[in-house]
Design an enzyme around this catalytic site. Structure first.
Site, PDB file in Angstrom:
ATOM      1  N   HIS A  26      61.984  78.643 143.218  1.00  0.00           N
ATOM      2  CA  HIS A  26      61.469  78.859 144.572  1.00  0.00           C
ATOM      3  C   HIS A  26      62.369  78.171 145.605  1.00  0.00           C
ATOM      4  CE1 HIS A  26      58.413  78.930 147.834  1.00  0.00           C
ATOM      5  NE2 HIS A  26      58.911  77.736 148.106  1.00  0.00           N
ATOM      6  N   GLU A  27      62.732  76.926 145.346  1.00  0.00           N
ATOM      7  CA  GLU A  27      63.550  76.183 146.315  1.00  0.00           C
ATOM      8  C   GLU A  27      64.937  76.810 146.456  1.00  0.00           C
ATOM      9  OE1 GLU A  27      62.293  74.130 148.314  1.00  0.00           O
ATOM     10  OE2 GLU A  27      60.369  73.892 147.304  1.00  0.00           O
ATOM     11  N   HIS A  63      65.040  79.715 148.760  1.00  0.00           N
ATOM     12  CA  HIS A  63      65.192  79.419 150.197  1.00  0.00           C
ATOM     13  C   HIS A  63      66.672  79.422 150.587  1.00  0.00           C
ATOM     14  CE1 HIS A  63      61.084  78.609 151.364  1.00  0.00           C
ATOM     15  NE2 HIS A  63      60.918  77.623 150.499  1.00  0.00           N
ATOM     16  N   GLU A 102      58.187  81.689 152.779  1.00  0.00           N
ATOM     17  CA  GLU A 102      57.599  81.156 151.549  1.00  0.00           C
ATOM     18  C   GLU A 102      57.315  82.267 150.540  1.00  0.00           C
ATOM     19  OE1 GLU A 102      57.665  78.286 150.671  1.00  0.00           O
ATOM     20  OE2 GLU A 102      58.002  77.272 152.559  1.00  0.00           O
TER      21      GLU A 102
HETATM   22 ZN   LIG Z   1      59.047  76.799 149.977  1.00  0.00          ZN
END
Ligand SMILES: [Zn+2]
Length: 267
Positions: free
Chosen positions: A128-129, A132, A189
């Site tokens: 997930h990170e 980004h 997100e």
């Molecule tokens: Zn996030």
């Protein structure tokens, strides 16, 4: 006279806007005012500051474990144009948190390992990170805040100010950390969740662990909310979206799960 300055300023802004439209990996329209190089530089500087100011874990087992999971995810991430290597650092902190900055800088807090129970769950956070970064989210939010700053400077402009001077001023007034660590928005997100799911799936982790992770996160948030949740969307919405995302992934008959051993007692 001020009107002329405004016109010049607005047309310059418009030129910037028109040349700065891009698409994210999931096809969302993005406004990106900074170059990849500039963002990588900001991320790397910010990371160095964090390494100076926050304690780094010296626990070899924990470092090896986090590195193992990160490496497995990175094995399926394409080479990046703006930097050559990713770096992961484990910060010694009870915070339930992790982040990734432009320039390939990944930070994991030891407190996260109390909530991310398994290698697959840790992979969900790291995927997930990294999502980004791959989707230029820092550039996007920095661009937005920069535009807001520019909007405010219009009223205070005199003839001697060129739009570029105003822009330079706005850039100088922006702290590196403040700019780069602004909270992500909901669309970003959700997008990172999608990218993270793809990455962990391709890397051989079990994507359904992302659902388990966010359930753990929600449970751990009773009382003081973990850092990751405080800037992220509501757990229920996110869990539902992830469950849908997991179902949509192609089946893998013989999954080769990366062998990363979680140390028995993280501290
Ligand atoms: Zn996030």
């Amino acid at each position: 006279m001020l009107r002329i300055a405004k016109t010049v300023f607005l047309s310059a802004s418009l030129t910037i806007l028109l040349s700065a439209c891009a698409h994210s990996p999931t096809g969302r329209n993005q406004l990106l005012l900074f170059s990849g190089d500039q963002m990588a530089n900001l991320g790397q500087r910010s990371f160095e500051e964090m390494k100076q100011s926050q304690p780094i874990s010296s626990d070899q087992a924990i470092n090896a474990y986090v590195q193992c999971v990160t490496d497995a995810i990175l094995a399926v991430v394409p080479p990046q144009a703006d930097f050559s290597e990713w770096e992961v650092v484990v910060f010694d902190s009870e915070q339930v948190n992790a982040f990734a900055l432009p320039g390939g800088k990944v930070g994991v807090y030891t407190g996260l390992l109390n909530v991310a129970d398994t290698p697959d769950q840790l992979a969900a956070v790291i995927g997930h990170e990294i999502g980004h970064v791959l989707a230029d989210h820092s550039n996007e939010r920095l661009s937005r805040s920069q535009l807001a700053t520019l909007g405010l400077t219009i009223t205070g402009m005199s003839m001697s100010d060129s739009p570029y001077a105003a822009m330079a001023m706005a850039g100088l007034g922006l702290g590196v950390q403040v700019g780069i660590l602004l909270p992500y928005n909901r669309a970003q997100e959700s997008e990172s969740d999608k990218i993270g799911l793809q990455l962990m799936h391709q890397a051989g982790f079990d994507p359904s662990a992302s659902v388990a992770l966010w359930k753990n996160m929600a449970a751990a948030s009773e009382g003081a909310p973990p850092e990751l949740l405080s800037t992220h969307p509501s757990p229920d919405t996110r869990i539902q979206a992830l469950e849908k995302g997991v179902k949509a992934l192609p089946q893998v008959p013989h999954r080769l799960t990366p062998r990363c051993q979680k140390p028995s007692q993280p501290h």
